[in-house]
Design a protein around this motif. Structure first.
Motif, PDB file in Angstrom:
ATOM      1  N   LEU A  47      -2.176  -6.478  41.479  1.00 54.36           N
ATOM      2  CA  LEU A  47      -0.993  -7.333  41.395  1.00 54.36           C
ATOM      3  C   LEU A  47      -0.450  -7.566  42.782  1.00 54.36           C
ATOM      4  O   LEU A  47       0.074  -8.869  42.884  1.00 54.36           O
ATOM      5  N   ASP A  48      -0.533  -6.902  43.605  1.00 55.47           N
ATOM      6  CA  ASP A  48      -0.087  -7.196  45.125  1.00 55.47           C
ATOM      7  C   ASP A  48      -1.176  -8.356  45.445  1.00 55.47           C
ATOM      8  O   ASP A  48      -0.660  -9.326  46.047  1.00 55.47           O
ATOM      9  N   TYR A  49      -2.450  -8.083  45.436  1.00 61.19           N
ATOM     10  CA  TYR A  49      -3.498  -9.372  45.798  1.00 61.19           C
ATOM     11  C   TYR A  49      -3.091 -10.685  44.856  1.00 61.19           C
ATOM     12  O   TYR A  49      -2.930 -11.787  45.384  1.00 61.19           O
ATOM     13  N   LEU A  50      -2.568 -10.560  43.597  1.00 62.88           N
ATOM     14  CA  LEU A  50      -2.179 -11.605  42.741  1.00 62.88           C
ATOM     15  C   LEU A  50      -0.920 -12.442  43.576  1.00 62.88           C
ATOM     16  O   LEU A  50      -0.873 -13.500  43.379  1.00 62.88           O
ATOM     17  N   ARG A  54      -1.474 -16.385  44.427  1.00 59.07           N
ATOM     18  CA  ARG A  54      -0.864 -16.676  43.188  1.00 59.07           C
ATOM     19  C   ARG A  54      -1.277 -18.011  42.819  1.00 59.07           C
ATOM     20  O   ARG A  54      -1.129 -18.492  41.528  1.00 59.07           O
ATOM     21  N   ASP A  55      -1.671 -18.953  43.779  1.00 60.24           N
ATOM     22  CA  ASP A  55      -1.981 -20.476  43.477  1.00 60.24           C
ATOM     23  C   ASP A  55      -3.455 -20.549  42.947  1.00 60.24           C
ATOM     24  O   ASP A  55      -3.825 -21.552  42.477  1.00 60.24           O
ATOM     25  N   ARG A  56      -4.224 -19.465  42.950  1.00 53.84           N
ATOM     26  CA  ARG A  56      -5.570 -19.462  42.502  1.00 53.84           C
ATOM     27  C   ARG A  56      -5.705 -19.237  41.014  1.00 53.84           C
ATOM     28  O   ARG A  56      -6.624 -19.905  40.566  1.00 53.84           O
ATOM     29  N   ILE A 127      -1.511 -12.842  30.523  1.00 56.50           N
ATOM     30  CA  ILE A 127      -0.142 -12.691  31.313  1.00 56.50           C
ATOM     31  C   ILE A 127      -0.048 -14.004  32.108  1.00 56.50           C
ATOM     32  O   ILE A 127      -1.006 -13.978  33.065  1.00 56.50           O
ATOM     33  N   ARG A 128       0.704 -14.763  32.113  1.00 56.76           N
ATOM     34  CA  ARG A 128       0.782 -16.060  33.122  1.00 56.76           C
ATOM     35  C   ARG A 128       1.214 -15.367  34.573  1.00 56.76           C
ATOM     36  O   ARG A 128       2.065 -14.390  34.718  1.00 56.76           O
ATOM     37  N   LEU A 132       4.292 -12.940  36.343  1.00 57.71           N
ATOM     38  CA  LEU A 132       3.911 -11.472  36.991  1.00 57.71           C
ATOM     39  C   LEU A 132       4.609 -11.543  38.508  1.00 57.71           C
ATOM     40  O   LEU A 132       5.386 -10.827  38.733  1.00 57.71           O
ATOM     41  N   VAL A 133       4.489 -12.864  39.114  1.00 53.61           N
ATOM     42  CA  VAL A 133       5.131 -12.912  40.261  1.00 53.61           C
ATOM     43  C   VAL A 133       6.564 -12.986  40.227  1.00 53.61           C
ATOM     44  O   VAL A 133       7.334 -12.301  41.347  1.00 53.61           O
TER      45      VAL A 133
END
Length: 247
Positions: A47-50, A54-56, A127-128, A132-133
């Motif tokens: 989740l931290d990596y996401l 986030r744009d990928r 999950i979108r 999450l962000v």
């Protein structure tokens, strides 16, 4: 799909896993979790990596080593996202113990009933990324098996829109779990989740509970069991009590 593999082991094992994964999926992302991580808490590394990337990615699913995905898993859930605009699309999951036949896990209920118990299989939902962000939801430290429920409540607080796809798309192989006595009794963890569900009820309000029940298609699932009826009644009480405190 871009696989993101989170590993928690010694350096020699990490190198071997990385080589194996690269041979299968050269574009895979491999992340290392701290050795102190427990259970679902390791997913926080992903989740931290996401957050940083986030744009990928448009959406994410969480799959562990004891999960089996059925054909069209990603295609069907992604299609549900596109057709409904939901933040979380989830399907049905079965479970199987060693040497046992498959048996269905919990069926879906109106979204607001999540305040009484979790019925969304983490291994069978998409999950979108922007949810999450936006929510900054993370899995708590070892919570006696309540981590997934706590996580879903956090997403619901952030305004997540759920969509249930009444198809079986994955399977959870049961694995033995050993309770960590140093973490304290499970009741402590449950109190933390109960506090969060009260926050959810205050945020959404009783009117949202009524809408969720009225709009839910009960014909898409088996008849309600006595336990599920009790869950709906308990959820209504949670919302009514939160409304009374707010008033």
């Amino acid at each position: 799909m871009v696989p993101c593999v989170v590993v928690c082991c010694d350096m020699d094992s990490v190198s071997a896993i990385e080589a194996h994964v690269r041979a299968i999926a050269p574009a895979a992302v491999i992340l290392r979790a701290p050795s102190s991580g427990r259970g679902k808490e390791q997913i926080n590394v992903a989740l931290d990596y996401l957050d940083r990337e986030r744009d990928r990615f448009t959406f994410v699913s969480f799959i562990e080593e004891h999960h089996v995905l059925y054909p069209f898993y990603a295609a069907r859930l992604a299609e549900a996202h596109e057709l409904t605009g939901a933040d979380i699309s989830f399907a049905l999951s079965t479970e199987r113990g060693p040497g046992d036949a498959r048996k269905p896990r919990r069926s879906a209920l109106p979204t607001a009933a999540l305040v009484a118990a979790n019925f969304v299989p983490l291994e069978c939902c998409l999950i979108r990324t922007d949810l999450l962000v936006r929510s900054r939801a993370r899995f708590g430290d070892y919570m006696g098996g309540l981590e997934e429920w706590d996580f879903m409540l956090a997403l619901l607080t952030a305004g997540a829109q759920f969509w249930h796809l009444p198809e079986t798309l994955c399977e959870a192989r049961t694995v033995s779990q050993v309770e960590d006595l140093e973490k304290g009794p499970a009741i402590d963890f449950r109190e933390r989740v109960l506090a969060r569900r009260r926050d959810v009820a205050r945020t959404l309000g009783t009117a949202q509970f009524v809408r969720d029940v009225a709009e839910f298609d009960f014909s898409d699932r088996p008849p309600l069991s006595p336990e599920e009826i009790a869950q709906l009644i308990e959820a209504r009480h949670v919302f009514e009590n939160a409304e009374a405190l707010r008033g």
